[in-house]
Design a protein around this motif. Structure first.
Motif, short mmCIF file in Angstrom:
data_model
loop_
_atom_site.label_atom_id
_atom_site.label_comp_id
_atom_site.label_asym_id
_atom_site.label_seq_id
_atom_site.Cartn_x
_atom_site.Cartn_y
_atom_site.Cartn_z
N GLU A 91 1.43 6.25 7.93
CA GLU A 91 0.85 4.92 8.07
C GLU A 91 -0.52 5.06 8.74
O GLU A 91 -0.96 6.15 9.06
CB GLU A 91 1.77 4.02 8.91
CG GLU A 91 3.12 3.76 8.27
CD GLU A 91 4.01 2.90 9.15
OE1 GLU A 91 3.64 2.70 10.33
OE2 GLU A 91 5.05 2.42 8.67
N ARG A 92 -1.16 3.94 8.95
CA ARG A 92 -2.48 3.93 9.57
C ARG A 92 -2.44 4.60 10.94
O ARG A 92 -1.52 4.42 11.72
CB ARG A 92 -2.97 2.49 9.71
CG ARG A 92 -4.38 2.36 10.29
CD ARG A 92 -4.76 0.89 10.48
NE ARG A 92 -6.06 0.78 11.09
CZ ARG A 92 -7.21 0.75 10.44
NH1 ARG A 92 -7.21 0.84 9.11
NH2 ARG A 92 -8.37 0.66 11.07
N ASP A 93 -3.45 5.42 11.23
CA ASP A 93 -3.64 6.15 12.48
C ASP A 93 -2.72 7.36 12.62
O ASP A 93 -2.73 8.03 13.66
CB ASP A 93 -3.44 5.24 13.70
CG ASP A 93 -4.52 4.17 13.79
OD1 ASP A 93 -5.64 4.43 13.33
OD2 ASP A 93 -4.23 3.08 14.32
N CYS A 94 -1.94 7.69 11.60
CA CYS A 94 -1.13 8.90 11.63
C CYS A 94 -1.98 10.11 11.25
O CYS A 94 -2.91 10.01 10.44
CB CYS A 94 0.04 8.80 10.65
SG CYS A 94 1.32 7.63 11.13
N LEU A 95 -1.66 11.26 11.83
CA LEU A 95 -2.29 12.51 11.41
C LEU A 95 -1.37 13.21 10.42
O LEU A 95 -0.15 13.29 10.63
CB LEU A 95 -2.53 13.43 12.62
CG LEU A 95 -3.67 13.06 13.56
CD1 LEU A 95 -3.75 14.06 14.69
CD2 LEU A 95 -5.00 13.02 12.82
N VAL A 119 -5.00 9.21 8.74
CA VAL A 119 -4.86 8.08 7.84
C VAL A 119 -5.59 6.88 8.44
O VAL A 119 -5.31 6.46 9.57
CB VAL A 119 -3.38 7.73 7.60
CG1 VAL A 119 -3.25 6.52 6.68
CG2 VAL A 119 -2.64 8.93 7.01
N THR A 120 -6.56 6.34 7.70
CA THR A 120 -7.32 5.19 8.19
C THR A 120 -6.93 3.90 7.50
O THR A 120 -7.39 2.82 7.90
CB THR A 120 -8.82 5.43 7.99
OG1 THR A 120 -9.09 5.67 6.59
CG2 THR A 120 -9.29 6.62 8.81
N GLY A 121 -6.11 3.98 6.46
CA GLY A 121 -5.68 2.78 5.77
C GLY A 121 -4.59 3.07 4.77
O GLY A 121 -4.47 4.19 4.24
N GLY A 122 -3.74 2.07 4.51
CA GLY A 122 -2.67 2.22 3.55
C GLY A 122 -1.43 2.87 4.14
O GLY A 122 -1.34 3.13 5.35
N THR A 127 -9.55 7.39 -2.86
CA THR A 127 -8.24 7.16 -2.24
C THR A 127 -7.27 8.26 -2.64
O THR A 127 -7.45 8.96 -3.64
CB THR A 127 -7.68 5.79 -2.68
OG1 THR A 127 -7.57 5.78 -4.11
CG2 THR A 127 -8.58 4.66 -2.21
N ILE A 128 -6.24 8.40 -1.82
CA ILE A 128 -5.14 9.32 -2.12
C ILE A 128 -4.02 8.50 -2.77
O ILE A 128 -3.49 7.56 -2.16
CB ILE A 128 -4.62 9.99 -0.84
CG1 ILE A 128 -5.73 10.77 -0.15
CG2 ILE A 128 -3.44 10.91 -1.14
CD1 ILE A 128 -6.26 11.93 -0.94
N ASP A 129 -3.70 8.85 -4.01
CA ASP A 129 -2.64 8.13 -4.71
C ASP A 129 -1.97 9.08 -5.67
O ASP A 129 -2.12 10.31 -5.56
CB ASP A 129 -3.21 6.91 -5.44
CG ASP A 129 -4.40 7.26 -6.34
OD1 ASP A 129 -4.50 8.44 -6.75
OD2 ASP A 129 -5.23 6.38 -6.64
#
Length: 778
Positions: free
Chosen positions: A201-205, A242-245, A228-230
């Protein structure tokens, strides 16, 4: 060369790793048998060989292209929905024997730091002195009890002083959520296994290398190129934030098998301790040995006299009349005088050891903090490694990544190119070279590099050079373009082999190995990734290239001030050891008591540190070349000054104890007070002398440092108060204005001694150069 080329390809940016196979062509068709055998062979716990890692790095993109992420999951014996099974035997097979981590080591607890600070030879010997003084003071001798309690108090001060540096805040290990057996489970990031499904999630490494697995969702990563990573671009690499999504990660590599981990294995060294603590340790060790030998010498003389049964009442040495009946009686005669008072042996032992321990670490840490705030205006910090500022003062090469260069030269911040050009010229004048590094081919950077008449080289060419070719060209490089993280690492390693001190300015996660390899790693706060900031030595907040000039100037100023302070501290310490030793052996007692020496050390050390560590930089500081790695901390000129000033203080104290009472017609108590007071006043003028270790004019620029005058005035006020209070409470001798004038003349004579020493040294050097030529002085 082929292996080196593969190694470079392996360490390229993520797009280079995930899109092409080893030949550079589109991924080839892969059979299910090949998939399973490749994965099981190279993603197992037996992944030790370099070739296996190379094959794995290329086989996974081929599997994804042929059968998608599901094919990789099947080969890893995991489920994209439920994760690994919870069978312990199965998990054990997936677990890799890797302890690779970039998380800072947590700070030990308070009591652990206390024990570490007490684990010192000097501290234990002071404990011994305290115990002996208390033991022999049990029979009502207040001197012994007083000395014991004072020694314990000094030990407490030493322990607190050793812990006075800034402590790195404790950091809990990062936790991640994984799916195992269909259930979510929180584990440490270091316990993530190959085949785990990790929730992001957001802010996770990102805790490992792997593949994006959640369909219909996407992620954005820190320092990404905007894409984006998808499901169409599923590759993620360890260390990204992770900065978003939101989404999931199918782990394919952990620990040293990750892309970053493999590059970290190429780092040739762990972080090296700054040379300053090592040099201080050497000096401290020598002084500790001297502090031990002095009491042993006194003890030997006393035992010899005890053995001979000296009956000479007029002897000035401690009286040891009569031969002992028991061992305890012998010990008592050594540690007590015949009149039952506390023996000078423990006093001398304590004072000798106290002379070893000063406030050097405390004063240095405060000085570093002072100049960081004054010169850099809180625009950079190095809380984890404050001595990095010192290393910046001796840096001879600064490597700057393209993105960092652009950040430091934003048009809205630094106002025109003239400011940057002026900063570059300032660094060149100081003997500091600039090397620009780019992962692309940039004409703008090339134009800047060509202005320096340097060598522009591509990373692939540098990578394919032999070791001899690299070493012959590395000093002339001003721009390396189209390079990989591995190329940057090799560049820094070659520079260090050439004897350069290297600073690296970067910020990407894949630049962490280069930041670690460099002598100083700098990261721009607004640009660098979280893991890069944690791995750096200095974090820069000011996005201006000229700030690097201020950083180098700050480091050089601190280093010069540390040298001044060490000269002052050592001359005082040596004099403080010699005076009680010589006077005790000659006259049977020391004129400076066990209470007075800690006072002199405390006042002079801390206030002297304030005066010298706040000395402003000289105008020619940035015109000097960087310090060589082989250059000693204490120069020959410093040793000359230390010896001359320590000998003067010792000689005048011994002479005054021998003839002072007769010349001035004063009592013994007043004579002892004059010697002690003169010793403290000598330290005041010793501080003045230390301002200029090589120049005769020690008063030059003294008006520029108001803290110097504050420190000197406070020392004088405290010393006057101490003399008066000691007279009232303990009965020490009181001084009239004539006797104060005598003390002042003795202290001021240290200025003449310093001038005469430097003048004599200059005359000798001129004479040698005239007779033997200038080469004889080199």
């Amino acid at each position: 060369m082929a292996d080196k080329a593969k190694e470079g390809d392996l360490d390229r940016d993520s797009s280079c790793i995930i899109s092409l196979d080893e030949t550079g062509r589109n991924p080839q068709t892969v059979s299910s048998v090949e998939i399973t055998s490749a994965i099981l062979a190279h993603v197992s716990i037996n992944m030790d060989s370099h070739e296996a890692k190379l094959q794995k790095a290329h086989i996974i993109p081929r599997i994804v292209a042929e059968r998608g992420v599901q094919g990789v999951a099947e080969a890893l014996d995991t489920d994209l929905e439920n994760g690994l099974t919870c069978d312990e035997e199965h998990l054990h097979c997936q677990r890799q024997a890797s302890t690779f981590s970039l998380t800072p080591t947590p700070t030990p607890g308070f009591f652990i730091r206390i024990l570490k600070a007490c684990n010192d030879c000097t501290v234990w010997l002071l404990f011994l002195a305290a115990g002996l003084s208390i033991f022999f003071g049990i029979n009502g001798m207040t001197d012994g009890l007083l000395c014991g309690f004072i020694t314990i108090s000094v030990i407490i001060v030493i322990v607190v002083q050793n812990m006075s540096g800034k402590q790195q805040p404790s950091e809990m290990p990062r936790k991640v959520i994984v799916k195992r057996g269909g259930h979510e489970k929180e584990v440490s990031s270091s316990d993530v296994l190959v085949g785990d499904i990790v929730s992001l999630e957001r802010d996770c490494l990102v805790p490992a290398d792997g593949l994006f697995v959640k369909s219909g969702e996407s992620l954005r990563l820190e320092l990404d190129d905007g894409s984006t990573i998808d499901a169409n671009k599923p590759f993620m690499f360890y260390g990204a934030k992770v900065t978003g999504g939101s989404g999931g990660l199918l782990v394919t590599s952990v620990g040293t098998d990750t892309t970053l981990g493999q590059l970290m294995t190429q780092v040739t060294q762990a972080p090296v301790m700054n040379p300053l603590p090592a040099e201080l340790d050497k000096v401290n060790t020598v002084l500790q040995i001297a502090g031990l030998l002095i009491p042993i010498l006194i003890l030997f003389v006393l035992f010899l006299r005890l053995k001979l049964g000296d009956e000479d009442v007029k002897s000035k040495l401690p009286q040891v009349k009569g031969k002992p009946d028991t061992i305890l009686d012998a010990i008592s005669k050594i540690f007590k005088n015949s009149n039952g008072k506390f023996s000078t042996l423990i006093t001398t032992l304590t004072m000798s050891l106290l002379g070893v321990k000063g406030g050097v670490p405390y004063a240095i840490s405060r000085g570093i903090d002072y100049w960081r705030k004054k010169t850099l205006f809180e625009k950079a910090f190095a809380d984890q490694k404050p001595l990095a500022w010192l290393t910046m003062g001796s840096v001879s090469t600064i490597c700057i990544d393209k993105a960092a260069w652009l950040t430091l030269n934003q048009p809205a911040v630094g106002k025109d190119s003239k400011e940057t050009s002026k900063a570059i010229e300032g660094l060149k004048t100081a003997g500091v070279n600039i090397i620009l590094i780019s992962e692309d081919k940039e004409s703008g950077l090339e134009a800047i590099a060509l202005e320096s008449d340097g060598l522009v080289i591509e990373g692939e060419n540098f990578r394919n050079y032999s070791d001899e070719e690299r070493m012959s060209k590395v000093n002339n490089i001003t721009l390396m373009e189209s390079c990989t993280p591995f190329d940057k690492l090799v560049l820094v390693q070659c520079l260090k082999k050439k004897g350069k001190r290297v600073a690296m300015v970067g910020g990407k996660t894949n630049e962490i190995p280069v930041l670690k390899e460099a002598d100083v790693g700098l990261v721009i706060e607004s640009y660098g990734s979280e893991m890069a900031r944690e791995s750096s030595d200095i974090i820069i907040r000011d996005c201006c290239f000229s700030f690097l000039v201020a950083t180098v100037r700050c480091g050089r100023c601190i280093y010069e001030n540390i040298r001044k302070y060490i000269q002052f501290q050592l001359s005082m310490t040596i004099a403080g050891m010699l005076i009680p030793t010589i006077t005790t052996l000659s006259f049977g007692y020391s004129p400076i008591s066990i209470i007075q020496l800690p006072w002199a050390n405390f006042v002079s050390t801390f206030l002297g540190g304030l005066a010298l560590m706040t000395e402003p930089p000289t105008y020619k500081l940035m015109e000097k070349l960087p310090l060589r790695q082989t250059e000693p901390l204490i120069t020959k000129a410093m040793w000359r000054n230390i010896v001359s000033q320590a000998l003067y203080q010792t000689a005048i104290s011994v002479f005054f104890q021998s003839k002072g009472q007769i010349i001035l017609g004063i009592s013994k108590k007043v004579s002892e007070t004059i010697i002690f007071n003169s010793f403290v006043l000598c330290q005041v003028f010793n501080i003045v002398n230390a301002r200029e270790p090589e120049k005769k004019n020690v008063f030059r620029g003294i008006h520029r440092n108001p803290w110097f005058w504050v420190a000197v005035c406070v020392i004088l006020v405290l010393q006057v108060a101490f003399i008066e209070i000691a007279h009232i409470l303990i009965g020490n001798g009181n001084l009239n204005w004539v006797e104060w004038l005598v003390c002042l003349v003795i202290g001021m004579s240290l200025l003449a001694t310093d001038w005469a020493t430097k003048w004599t040294s200059e005359c000798v050097m001129v004479w040698f150069s005239h007779i033997y030529g200038n080469h004889a002085l080199a």
